[in-house]
Design a protein around this motif. Structure first.
Motif, PDB file in Angstrom:
ATOM      1  N   GLU A   1      38.180  43.201  47.249  1.00  0.00           N
ATOM      2  CA  GLU A   1      36.807  43.475  46.895  1.00  0.00           C
ATOM      3  C   GLU A   1      35.657  43.512  47.908  1.00  0.00           C
ATOM      4  OE1 GLU A   1      38.955  40.912  46.103  1.00  0.00           O
ATOM      5  OE2 GLU A   1      39.557  41.750  43.800  1.00  0.00           O
ATOM      6  N   GLN A   2      35.798  42.828  49.057  1.00  0.00           N
ATOM      7  CA  GLN A   2      34.789  43.172  50.139  1.00  0.00           C
ATOM      8  C   GLN A   2      35.100  44.379  50.553  1.00  0.00           C
ATOM      9  OE1 GLN A   2      36.257  39.744  52.735  1.00  0.00           O
ATOM     10  NE2 GLN A   2      34.650  38.969  52.754  1.00  0.00           N
ATOM     11  N   ALA A   3      36.346  45.177  50.761  1.00  0.00           N
ATOM     12  CA  ALA A   3      36.342  46.174  51.155  1.00  0.00           C
ATOM     13  C   ALA A   3      35.892  47.421  50.224  1.00  0.00           C
ATOM     14  CB  ALA A   3      37.867  46.837  51.482  1.00  0.00           C
ATOM     15  N   GLN A   4      36.304  47.330  48.992  1.00  0.00           N
ATOM     16  CA  GLN A   4      35.652  48.058  47.828  1.00  0.00           C
ATOM     17  C   GLN A   4      34.085  48.179  47.833  1.00  0.00           C
ATOM     18  OE1 GLN A   4      36.445  50.366  45.890  1.00  0.00           O
ATOM     19  NE2 GLN A   4      34.685  50.401  44.249  1.00  0.00           N
ATOM     20  N   ASP A   5      33.618  47.063  48.154  1.00  0.00           N
ATOM     21  CA  ASP A   5      31.967  46.635  47.934  1.00  0.00           C
ATOM     22  C   ASP A   5      31.484  47.548  48.998  1.00  0.00           C
ATOM     23  OD1 ASP A   5      29.642  45.360  47.057  1.00  0.00           O
ATOM     24  OD2 ASP A   5      29.795  44.962  49.326  1.00  0.00           O
ATOM     25  N   ALA A   6      32.082  47.641  50.394  1.00  0.00           N
ATOM     26  CA  ALA A   6      31.628  48.502  51.455  1.00  0.00           C
ATOM     27  C   ALA A   6      31.776  49.915  51.262  1.00  0.00           C
ATOM     28  CB  ALA A   6      32.102  47.985  52.542  1.00  0.00           C
TER      29      ALA A   6
END
Length: 239
Positions: free
Chosen positions: A170-175
């Motif tokens: 989720e963190q990676a996708q958000d960025a």
């Protein structure tokens, strides 16, 4: 700065044997400059492409220690990493210098792999988006948003490189989604087409989750790429 001549030969031999036209992604390897000529010979006839770990910010001249895009192309090197966090943090490369290296790569017919990302301190201070804005704007302001159609972007949270810590999916996708949306504000077609890779302790056991996210188009693999079986597993996870 890993490897010996023998280990590079062994690694590339194993990758050449394990990756082929059925591998579900494009694959490029970026060895140290000194190994590029031999790597080009070893990878001849394979589907594996060649890249470098950096590129000069000048086309030619009295710039001791630098390697130009034209020199890279002589050995079939089609990619060059620019702005890797280690270049920024350890060697003090500024956003302006990274943008100049990016510009020379584009001008010299080499595809830049533009690395962007925040440190742990910047993330904890809620500065992630501001850092990404600054790093992207340095390139866009110098070369134009259309240049990104000839580039690849790699999001690499500095706090997740070589630390064993990995951004959650989720963190990676958000960025990644933020980067794409930022570009889309200037050119939706470029944003839709640009490949955005994730780099930050990618391993065989988390690659499927990461690569399954809608805005993560692949990986910039560090430590895990030194082990052929691990790297092949990561490549196959792209399917």
């Amino acid at each position: 700065m890993n490897g010996t001549r023998d280990s590079v030969r062994a690694l590339l031999g194993a990758l050449k044997a394990g990756l082929n036209a059925q591998t579900p992604c494009d694959v490029a390897v970026c060895p140290s400059f000194i190994f590029l000529p031999e790597a080009a010979d070893l990878l001849a006839g394979s589907t594996i492409q060649l890249g470098s770990q950096n590129v000069a910010n000048k086309a030619e001249g009295a710039y001791t220690g630098e390697v130009s895009p034209a020199m890279l192309r002589e050995f079939g090197c089609g990619y060059a990493i620019v702005g890797h966090s280690e270049r920024r943090v350890v060697y003090g490369e500024t956003d302006e210098l990274v943008a100049a290296r990016y510009e020379q790569a584009i001008a010299g017919g080499v595809t830049p792999i533009l690395c962007v990302g925040e440190t742990l301190e910047q993330r904890e201070n809620d500065e992630t988006y501001a850092v990404l804005d600054t790093q992207l704007d340095a390139v866009i302001n110098r070369c134009g948003v259309a240049s990104l159609a000839k580039a690849i972007i790699a999001y690499e949270p500095v706090w997740a490189i070589g630390t064993g810590r990995t951004a959650t999916g989720e963190q990676a996708q958000d960025a990644h989604a933020y980067i794409r949306a930022r570009i889309a504000k200037q050119d939706a077609n470029v944003a839709a087409g640009v490949r955005i890779l994730y780099g930050g302790s990618v391993k065989a056991d988390n690659a499927v989750e990461l690569f399954g996210k809608p805005d993560i188009d692949g990986g910039l693999i560090g430590g895990a790429s030194l082990d052929a079986n691990s790297f092949i597993s990561i490549c196959n996870a792209a399917g």
